[in-house]
Every structure is written in C-alpha cells, then in structure tokens.
Design a protein around this motif. Structure first.
Motif, PDB file in Angstrom:
ATOM      1  N   VAL A 398      36.860  -3.050  63.866  1.00 15.47           N
ATOM      2  CA  VAL A 398      36.720  -1.604  63.751  1.00 15.47           C
ATOM      3  C   VAL A 398      38.094  -0.954  63.783  1.00 15.47           C
ATOM      4  CG1 VAL A 398      34.433  -1.617  64.808  1.00 15.47           C
ATOM      5  CG2 VAL A 398      36.456  -1.336  66.257  1.00 15.47           C
ATOM      6  N   GLY A 399      38.111   0.306  63.432  1.00 10.26           N
ATOM      7  CA  GLY A 399      39.342   1.073  63.428  1.00 10.26           C
ATOM      8  C   GLY A 399      39.302   2.096  62.320  1.00 10.26           C
ATOM      9  N   PRO A 400      40.136   3.123  62.395  1.00  9.98           N
ATOM     10  CA  PRO A 400      40.141   4.172  61.373  1.00  9.98           C
ATOM     11  C   PRO A 400      40.708   3.661  60.057  1.00  9.98           C
ATOM     12  CG  PRO A 400      41.963   4.483  62.890  1.00  9.98           C
ATOM     13  CD  PRO A 400      41.149   3.356  63.447  1.00  9.98           C
ATOM     14  N   SER A 401      40.521   4.447  59.015  1.00  6.76           N
ATOM     15  CA  SER A 401      41.049   4.088  57.700  1.00  6.76           C
ATOM     16  C   SER A 401      42.559   3.925  57.767  1.00  6.76           C
ATOM     17  CB  SER A 401      40.686   5.159  56.667  1.00  6.76           C
ATOM     18  OG  SER A 401      39.287   5.251  56.522  1.00  6.76           O
ATOM     19  N   GLY A 402      43.056   2.873  57.116  1.00  8.79           N
ATOM     20  CA  GLY A 402      44.481   2.637  57.069  1.00  8.79           C
ATOM     21  C   GLY A 402      45.034   1.772  58.171  1.00  8.79           C
ATOM     22  N   CYS A 403      44.180   1.270  59.057  1.00  6.64           N
ATOM     23  CA  CYS A 403      44.692   0.472  60.171  1.00  6.64           C
ATOM     24  C   CYS A 403      44.829  -1.004  59.815  1.00  6.64           C
ATOM     25  CB  CYS A 403      43.802   0.646  61.405  1.00  6.64           C
ATOM     26  SG  CYS A 403      42.162  -0.093  61.252  1.00  6.64           S
ATOM     27  N   GLY A 404      44.340  -1.429  58.626  1.00  5.96           N
ATOM     28  CA  GLY A 404      44.532  -2.814  58.217  1.00  5.96           C
ATOM     29  C   GLY A 404      43.279  -3.645  58.140  1.00  5.96           C
ATOM     30  N   LYS A 405      42.106  -3.012  58.199  1.00  3.82           N
ATOM     31  CA  LYS A 405      40.856  -3.787  58.190  1.00  3.82           C
ATOM     32  C   LYS A 405      40.673  -4.532  56.860  1.00  3.82           C
ATOM     33  CE  LYS A 405      38.081  -0.313  58.946  1.00  3.82           C
ATOM     34  NZ  LYS A 405      39.110   0.753  58.819  1.00  3.82           N
ATOM     35  N   SER A 406      40.824  -3.818  55.756  1.00  6.56           N
ATOM     36  CA  SER A 406      40.665  -4.463  54.453  1.00  6.56           C
ATOM     37  C   SER A 406      41.757  -5.499  54.203  1.00  6.56           C
ATOM     38  CB  SER A 406      40.673  -3.413  53.333  1.00  6.56           C
ATOM     39  OG  SER A 406      39.567  -2.536  53.454  1.00  6.56           O
ATOM     40  N   THR A 407      42.962  -5.248  54.727  1.00  6.39           N
ATOM     41  CA  THR A 407      44.045  -6.229  54.601  1.00  6.39           C
ATOM     42  C   THR A 407      43.697  -7.506  55.340  1.00  6.39           C
ATOM     43  OG1 THR A 407      45.615  -4.384  54.505  1.00  6.39           O
ATOM     44  CG2 THR A 407      46.512  -6.572  54.918  1.00  6.39           C
ATOM     45  N   LEU A 408      43.084  -7.375  56.511  1.00 10.00           N
ATOM     46  CA  LEU A 408      42.653  -8.551  57.268  1.00 10.00           C
ATOM     47  C   LEU A 408      41.661  -9.378  56.464  1.00 10.00           C
ATOM     48  CD1 LEU A 408      42.470 -10.228  59.883  1.00 10.00           C
ATOM     49  CD2 LEU A 408      40.722  -8.622  60.677  1.00 10.00           C
ATOM     50  N   LEU A 409      40.684  -8.722  55.823  1.00 10.42           N
ATOM     51  CA  LEU A 409      39.718  -9.449  55.006  1.00 10.42           C
ATOM     52  C   LEU A 409      40.399 -10.121  53.820  1.00 10.42           C
ATOM     53  CD1 LEU A 409      36.467  -7.289  54.832  1.00 10.42           C
ATOM     54  CD2 LEU A 409      37.089  -9.098  56.422  1.00 10.42           C
ATOM     55  N   ALA A 410      41.378  -9.451  53.218  1.00 14.96           N
ATOM     56  CA  ALA A 410      42.082 -10.036  52.083  1.00 14.96           C
ATOM     57  C   ALA A 410      42.818 -11.307  52.495  1.00 14.96           C
ATOM     58  CB  ALA A 410      43.060  -9.024  51.489  1.00 14.96           C
ATOM     59  N   VAL A 411      43.380 -11.316  53.694  1.00 17.32           N
ATOM     60  CA  VAL A 411      44.041 -12.518  54.191  1.00 17.32           C
ATOM     61  C   VAL A 411      43.022 -13.623  54.406  1.00 17.32           C
ATOM     62  CG1 VAL A 411      45.328 -13.509  56.119  1.00 17.32           C
ATOM     63  CG2 VAL A 411      45.978 -11.274  55.211  1.00 17.32           C
ATOM     64  N   LEU A 412      41.884 -13.299  55.038  1.00 17.98           N
ATOM     65  CA  LEU A 412      40.856 -14.308  55.289  1.00 17.98           C
ATOM     66  C   LEU A 412      40.309 -14.882  53.981  1.00 17.98           C
ATOM     67  CD1 LEU A 412      38.886 -12.602  58.217  1.00 17.98           C
ATOM     68  CD2 LEU A 412      40.326 -14.648  58.363  1.00 17.98           C
ATOM     69  N   ALA A 413      40.197 -14.049  52.938  1.00 17.14           N
ATOM     70  CA  ALA A 413      39.686 -14.510  51.641  1.00 17.14           C
ATOM     71  C   ALA A 413      40.772 -15.143  50.785  1.00 17.14           C
ATOM     72  CB  ALA A 413      39.055 -13.344  50.885  1.00 17.14           C
ATOM     73  N   ARG A 414      41.982 -15.182  51.288  1.00 23.25           N
ATOM     74  CA  ARG A 414      43.179 -15.641  50.579  1.00 23.25           C
ATOM     75  C   ARG A 414      43.382 -14.917  49.261  1.00 23.25           C
ATOM     76  NH1 ARG A 414      46.276 -21.174  48.959  1.00 23.25           N
ATOM     77  NH2 ARG A 414      48.293 -20.213  49.361  1.00 23.25           N
TER      78      ARG A 414
END
Length: 585
Positions: A398-414
């Motif tokens: 969780v976290g507000p927009s722009g905190c890196g949530k989608s970036t974290l998923l992109a790393v996990l999905a390579r």
C-alpha cells in the motif's frame, strides 16, 4: 498479462527499414510495378492508336489496311483492365503479406521496451505507432513504389517512341517528364514539412478522444461533458487546419500536372504541323503526351503517401530505437547492478539455472534484498526495499500514488531490473536467468484490463491458447464469474466489447483475474485491480482471488485498504522501515 521477452541478446533498436515488411521495393513489388507500367502503356497506346485509326479511316482507305490497327485498339482496350487487375492483385498480396510480418516484428520489438521504455508515451501514441505508422510505411510499396515505377517506365517508353518518329516530339515528352518529376518533388516537400505538425495534431486528437470515451461516466458525474466535447472539437479543428495546410502540395501538383501536359500537347501539335509526316502519324504525335495525363494522375497522391511513409518511419524509429530496460547478455556476463560488475556466469551455468527454475514444480520463492529501481536512470522510483515471498504468500503493498508500488511489481515481473540490490528466484539471481524464464512465472493484472471484441472464450484463451472449455469455465468460476457465465445468452460464445455484450467494472476486473488464473503461472501480480470499483465489489473481487489462488503467490498493490484483510502481510512503502512486512492479525 505478462508477455514473452525478445530473444536473448537481441535489442529492439533496429531501424524500420531493416525489419521484415519495411521494404520499399521487394522483388514482388518490382514485378507489380512492371505490370502496372504495361497497363499504363496499354492505355497510352490505346489513345494514340485510336487517334491514328480515326484519322486514317477518314481518308477512306481499303478496310483491310486498317485491320491491324483495329485489332491493336481492341487488344490495348482489353489489356489495360486485365493488366491493372493483375498488378493490383500482386502488389496488394505482397503488401498485405509484408504488413503482417511488419506488425509481428514491431510487436516483438515492443515487448522488451514495455513498460520501462514507454512511460512517457500514452496508449494512444503507442497504438498509433503500431497500427497507423506501420501501415503507412508498408503501404508505401503500393502507393509509392508501384506508381512511380509504372509512371517512370511508361513515360520513358512514350518519350523513346515519340523520339523515333519525331525527335522534337520526343524532346518535348522528355521535358514533360522532367517537369512532372519536379512538380512531384515539390509536392512531396510541401507535404513533408506539414507531416510533423499533422502527426502531433492527430496524436492529440486520438489522446483526447480516448480519454473522453474511456472516462465518459466520470465526466458525466462531474458535469464536464460539455467541456470534454470542446476538447474534442479543438483537437479536431487542429487536425483540420493542419490537413488544409498540408493539402497545398497536392493542390499545386493537381493543377500543374494537367497544365504541363496541355502545354506539351500543344508543343507536339506545333511540331507535327511543321513536319512532313502524314496526318495519321501527326495525330499519333499529338495524342501521345495527351494520353500521359492519365498516367500522371496518381502522382499527387504518391507525394502524399511518400511524405506520410517517411514521417511514419521517423516515428517508428523514435518508438523502437531504445535500449530495453532488461537485456539478456548472450555471453552470460551480467552485472548485479549497473555500477557493480560481478564475476561472469558461464552460459552453461546460466542454462542450468534456468532449467532448474523452469523445471521446478510449484510456486517459486521470491526474495528482494536491498532493491532499489529507476525507470529512467536519473531518479530513484523505488527506494531500498526488502521483501520475502515464500510460496503461496498473499502480500499487500500500500501507499499513495508515486511511492513506487508499480515499480515494485515491474521488478518482480522482470520488466525492470534493480539498479541496486538483489532479486532471487528460488535462490538464483534473476540476472543469471533469461528474462523469458522469469516472466514465464508471472501473470500481471493492471488497473485497466482490456476486453477484446470477441467471445468470452477467446478473451480468456489469450492467456493460454491451448486451454479447453473446461479450463476456461473453471477459471471464470474461480474468479467469481460463475453466476455471470450462467446468465450469458450464448455461454462462452457470447461476444463482449464493441458490438457485443457490455461488461461492468467489476466484471472487467474479474475477467482479467480469470485470465491470470487460466495462464497457470504461479505468481500473480495485481496493480490496483479494484481502483475503479465500489467498496463491496472491491472486497468481493479480492476475496474471491485469495480463495481461488490454489497455492499461487499473490502480490496486490493498492492505495485503498478494501479487501486486504485476507493478506498474509501488508507493506507500506511510505514507512521508513519498509523492509518489515506487517502481519495482519
């Protein structure tokens, strides 16, 4: 859904001219151009021979002396449409074949660029690039190469024949060809100067139209419908104005080409009148340049298609000639970060590691240690993060927009490699694995899942083309769409989307989850899957997902707390102690 990666070691930065289907003159197109020249030549010969026949017949000769000309007129009259049909058949067949190959090549080149190298491009811009620009570039074979080749061969043939009969007439026809070439180049330059402006205007119109169409309910809710229509109207007016300015080149060519042809015809008439040739031959000389007017007719459109093809090629260059965020190194040497090289991993060892991960049954153990990541290499979009995901974990982020949530998923999905730290899959660093191996473990569900205008069955089989109906139905029921499926008039054959049955936001979210379940991939990554849903629907969707995950690891990122009570842990990316996973009691 996650997509397969490009071949190891292959970068996407390939010039469009080198891609399959991006040629301007394939052998089949050259043959089609020669056939087109024969068709145009038959038309010119038909006009010239008809003139000769009419004048000669007016002299009252023996009819037998005219039989050759009569047969020639009939032959040319029948040959022109037959040859035209044959040219269109061959040229369009070649272009459509190349178009299919080109689209496949462009989609393959986009895969390693998605999403890390397309963050500043809207969906409308990418869609325009892979549809309109590829089409314009490939169709240049039919709209540019074939007409230019046909016109050039026909004009040269007419000039040679006229020169053999009367050198001055041949010189006039040759001068006409030079003027026609100059006018066509001028029209192309005018068209080219306006292409960039028109492209920007069309892109803005596509963007605004997509925005208004996709957010129509929200715009109505806040009373902004009139304002949205004004946006569309303004964008459309900009396209219309750019199109008018661009049309100047075609207008000049459309006016200049008939004028030049008329002057050449008058000149040939003067030459024929002063020569000692008999009247039938004089008529042939006069009508030869006149017959070329039909030949020159397509040239204004050729200039336009030429300019559009070049602009499309430039946009495709800008879209595809980027370095992917994840590149497999064919020699096996991959650093753990851009600034910290490590010892080489031999290709054999990498292959064994990939085989071990791929051959392992069940859900992999994923672990991030001190990972940070950046989309552009300039600023950090995911700060230092530790995350441990044992098999079967349901993890909320969780976290507000722009905190890196989608970036974290992109790393996990390579889809994006860490700029620091390590990412382990069953104890193996991901850089020691082919991107396709890691991506093959992951199914991604984003916040705007697409419903294709096809049947329910095919909407799901996109994730697994070999799935049978039993598997499709099971995935739908596991995603909480069992009752919905039972109510459909044609079951799995019910057509969804444009021209078919509409779907609500909750149904759309569940369909995307059903796709992910059907894929059989052991890790599910959900990026704001319930962002646009009301509270009861959001809770129900996530609860059904957790219930039906069947041992899969699930990572859900959200800025809303709805439906996260069933998670094994919740990570708040705004918490300084981000490495600590809070357990839900």
């Amino acid at each position: 859904m996650s997509r397969p990666s490009a071949r190891p070691g292959v970068r996407s930065g390939v010039r469009p001219g080198a891609r399959p289907g991006m040629r301007l003159a394939s052998p089949r197109i050259v043959v089609a151009g020669v056939i087109g020249a024969a068709a145009l030549g038959a038309g010119v010969a038909l006009t010239a021979t008809s003139g000769w026949l009419i004048v000669r017949a007016s002299e009252g000769p023996v009819i037998l002396s005219l039989l050759t000309a009569i047969v020639a007129v009939r032959t040319f009259g029948m040959a022109r449409p037959v040859l035209r049909y044959w040219e269109r058949l061959r040229s369009h067949d070649a272009a459509l074949d190349d178009l299919a190959r080109a689209r496949t090549a462009v989609y393959a080149a986009l895969v390693p660029l998605t999403p890390a190298r397309l963050p500043r491009r809207g969906r409308a811009a990418v869609l325009s690039g892979v549809v309109d620009d590829v089409t314009d570039r490939v169709e240049a074979q039919v709209r540019v190469t074939v007409p230019l080749l046909a016109v050039g061969l026909t004009g040269a043939g007419a000039a040679v024949l006229c020169a053999l009969v009367e050198p001055w007439a041949g010189a006039l026809v040759a001068a006409l060809l030079v003027v026609v070439l100059a006018v066509t180049v001028l029209a192309w330059r005018v068209e080219s100067r306006s292409q960039a402006e028109l492209g920007v205007a069309r892109g803005e119109l596509t963007r605004v139209s997509e925005l208004v169409a996709s957010q129509s309910d929200e715009l109505q809710a806040i009373g902004a419908t009139d304002a949205a229509l004004r946006w569309v109207g303004t964008a459309h007016a900009a396209v219309a104005e750019s199109s008018r300015r661009q049309a100047v080149g075609r207008a000049v060519a459309s006016a200049a080409l008939p004028l030049a042809t008329a002057l050449a015809t008058v000149g040939c008439a003067v030459v024929a009148g002063r020569s000692a040739h008999p009247p039938p031959v004089a008529a042939l000389l006069v009508l030869a340049p006149f017959a070329l007017s039909e030949v020159f007719g397509p040239l204004p459109d050729v200039a336009r298609a030429w300019a559009r093809a070049q602009a499309s090629a430039a946009r495709l260059d800008a879209l595809l000639d980027a370095t992917p965020a994840v590149v497999d190194d064919v020699d096996g040497s991959l650093p753990t970060s851009p600034t910290e090289p490590t010892e080489s991993t031999e290709p054999v060892e990498r292959a064994e590691a990939a085989a071990a991960v791929t051959g392992r049954r069940g859900t992999p153990h994923l672990r991030l240690s001190g990972v940070s990541a950046s989309w552009d290499g300039e600023r950090t979009h995911l700060t230092t993060t530790d995350l441990d995901l044992p098999p079967g974990t349901v993890q909320a982020v969780v976290g507000p927009s722009g905190c890196g949530k989608s970036t974290l998923l992109a790393v996990l999905a390579r889809q994006l490699d860490p700029s620091a730290g390590s990412y382990l899959v069953d104890g193996t660093e991901v850089r020691q694995l082919p991107a396709a191996t890691v991506r093959g473990l992951v199914a991604v569900v984003d916040d705007e899942p697409h419903v294709f205008a096809t049947s329910v069955r095919e909407n799901l089989r996109l994730a697994r083309p070999d799935a049978d109906d039993l598997a499709v139905v099971a995935a739908l029921r596991d995603a909480g769409l069992g009752d919905w499926l039972d109510r459909l008039p044609d079951g799995l054959d019910t057509v969804l989307g444009s021209g078919g049955r509409g779907v609500s936001g909750g149904e759309r979210a569940r369909l995307s989850i059903a796709r992910a379940l059907l894929s059989g991939r052991p890790v599910l990554l959900l990026d704001e899957p319930v962002a646009h849903l009301d509270h009861p629907t959001a809770v129900a969707v996530l609860r059904d997902l957790v219930r039906s995950r069947a041992g899969r690891t699930v990572v859900v990122v959200s800025h809303r707390p709805e439906g996260l009570a069933d998670a094994d842990g919740i990570m708040d990316l705004t918490n300084p102690a981000v490495g600590l996973v809070g357990q839900v009691g």
